[in-house]
Design an enzyme around this catalytic site. Structure first.
Site, PDB file in Angstrom:
ATOM      1  N   ASP A  70       0.870  -1.164   0.000  1.00 48.44           N
ATOM      2  CA  ASP A  70       0.000   0.000   0.000  1.00 48.44           C
ATOM      3  C   ASP A  70       0.914   1.223   0.000  1.00 48.44           C
ATOM      4  O   ASP A  70       2.132   1.097  -0.148  1.00 48.44           O
ATOM      5  CB  ASP A  70      -0.969  -0.027   1.185  1.00 48.44           C
ATOM      6  CG  ASP A  70      -0.290   0.151   2.541  1.00 48.44           C
ATOM      7  OD1 ASP A  70       0.964   0.203   2.604  1.00 48.44           O
ATOM      8  OD2 ASP A  70      -1.011   0.234   3.542  1.00 48.44           O
ATOM      9  N   HIS A 118      11.132 -24.117   8.438  1.00 43.74           N
ATOM     10  CA  HIS A 118      10.181 -24.901   9.222  1.00 43.74           C
ATOM     11  C   HIS A 118       8.755 -24.871   8.697  1.00 43.74           C
ATOM     12  O   HIS A 118       8.029 -25.852   8.833  1.00 43.74           O
ATOM     13  CB  HIS A 118      10.159 -24.416  10.673  1.00 43.74           C
ATOM     14  CG  HIS A 118      11.454 -24.645  11.381  1.00 43.74           C
ATOM     15  ND1 HIS A 118      11.650 -24.265  12.685  1.00 43.74           N
ATOM     16  CD2 HIS A 118      12.623 -25.199  10.983  1.00 43.74           C
ATOM     17  CE1 HIS A 118      12.879 -24.573  13.069  1.00 43.74           C
ATOM     18  NE2 HIS A 118      13.497 -25.136  12.042  1.00 43.74           N
ATOM     19  N   THR A 132       2.774  -1.652   8.944  1.00 45.33           N
ATOM     20  CA  THR A 132       3.096  -2.607  10.010  1.00 45.33           C
ATOM     21  C   THR A 132       3.360  -4.016   9.491  1.00 45.33           C
ATOM     22  O   THR A 132       3.952  -4.826  10.188  1.00 45.33           O
ATOM     23  CB  THR A 132       1.955  -2.713  11.032  1.00 45.33           C
ATOM     24  OG1 THR A 132       0.799  -3.249  10.375  1.00 45.33           O
ATOM     25  CG2 THR A 132       1.640  -1.365  11.663  1.00 45.33           C
ATOM     26  N   HIS A 169       8.553 -31.217   9.853  1.00 43.53           N
ATOM     27  CA  HIS A 169       8.076 -29.953   9.299  1.00 43.53           C
ATOM     28  C   HIS A 169       7.084 -30.192   8.170  1.00 43.53           C
ATOM     29  O   HIS A 169       6.088 -29.463   8.051  1.00 43.53           O
ATOM     30  CB  HIS A 169       9.253 -29.093   8.837  1.00 43.53           C
ATOM     31  CG  HIS A 169      10.165 -28.713   9.962  1.00 43.53           C
ATOM     32  ND1 HIS A 169       9.721 -28.091  11.104  1.00 43.53           N
ATOM     33  CD2 HIS A 169      11.492 -28.884  10.121  1.00 43.53           C
ATOM     34  CE1 HIS A 169      10.736 -27.889  11.926  1.00 43.53           C
ATOM     35  NE2 HIS A 169      11.827 -28.366  11.354  1.00 43.53           N
ATOM     36  N   CYS A 182       3.224  -3.239   4.057  1.00 42.90           N
ATOM     37  CA  CYS A 182       2.441  -2.070   4.457  1.00 42.90           C
ATOM     38  C   CYS A 182       3.176  -1.443   5.638  1.00 42.90           C
ATOM     39  O   CYS A 182       4.306  -1.817   5.933  1.00 42.90           O
ATOM     40  CB  CYS A 182       0.985  -2.428   4.780  1.00 42.90           C
ATOM     41  SG  CYS A 182       0.716  -3.461   6.227  1.00 42.90           S
TER      42      CYS A 182
END
Length: 143
Positions: free
Chosen positions: A7, A97, A66, A133, A64
């Protein structure tokens, strides 16, 4: 091919990631945004995630301010395992993993140099393929 999306809050970092990819000879598709004008991250993160889920792109990177919003959007798409990483160790371990196929980064949280190191670890660390995994990734996808 790498799917890229951001964004307005992640635009500058996305442009730096594009430079990194070009420097390293990696193809990418930019799903937007294309300026710093205010926009809605789902409009870009979801199409990028769909391209990864459909196999058009091998992996994806969404950005973005955060990293949280784009991660949530990406993870709404079936087949996506998007990890929000704020350090290179987490980026390497989510590949080793979790076989994460998308990376989310918070441009307002993570500085450019660290973010590019995170991208490098994410793109250059293979899935371990260890049975434990593989079993866990299967459970994420199928249970």
């Amino acid at each position: 091919m790498i799917a890229l999306a951001s964004d307005h809050g992640g635009y500058d970092l996305k442009e730096k990631v594009k430079e990194y990819l070009e420097k390293n000879g990696l193809e990418y598709k930019d799903f937007g945004c294309y300026s710093k004008e205010s926009c809605d991250y789902p409009d870009f993160a979801k199409p990028a995630a769909k391209a990864v889920a459909e196999g058009v792109c091998e992996r994806g990177i969404v950005i973005c301010t955060t990293g949280i919003g784009v991660m949530i959007c990406a993870n709404k798409i079936s087949g996506i395992r998007c990890a929000l990483c704020g350090d290179p160790v987490s980026a390497a371990l989510t590949r080793l993993h979790n076989d994460a196929n998308m990376l989310a980064v918070g441009a307002g949280i993570t500085g450019e140099l660290v973010a590019l190191d995170i991208v490098d670890k994410f793109l250059n660390t293979p899935f371990s393929g260890d049975e434990r995994h593989e079993r866990r990734v299967y459970k994420i996808e199928n249970d």
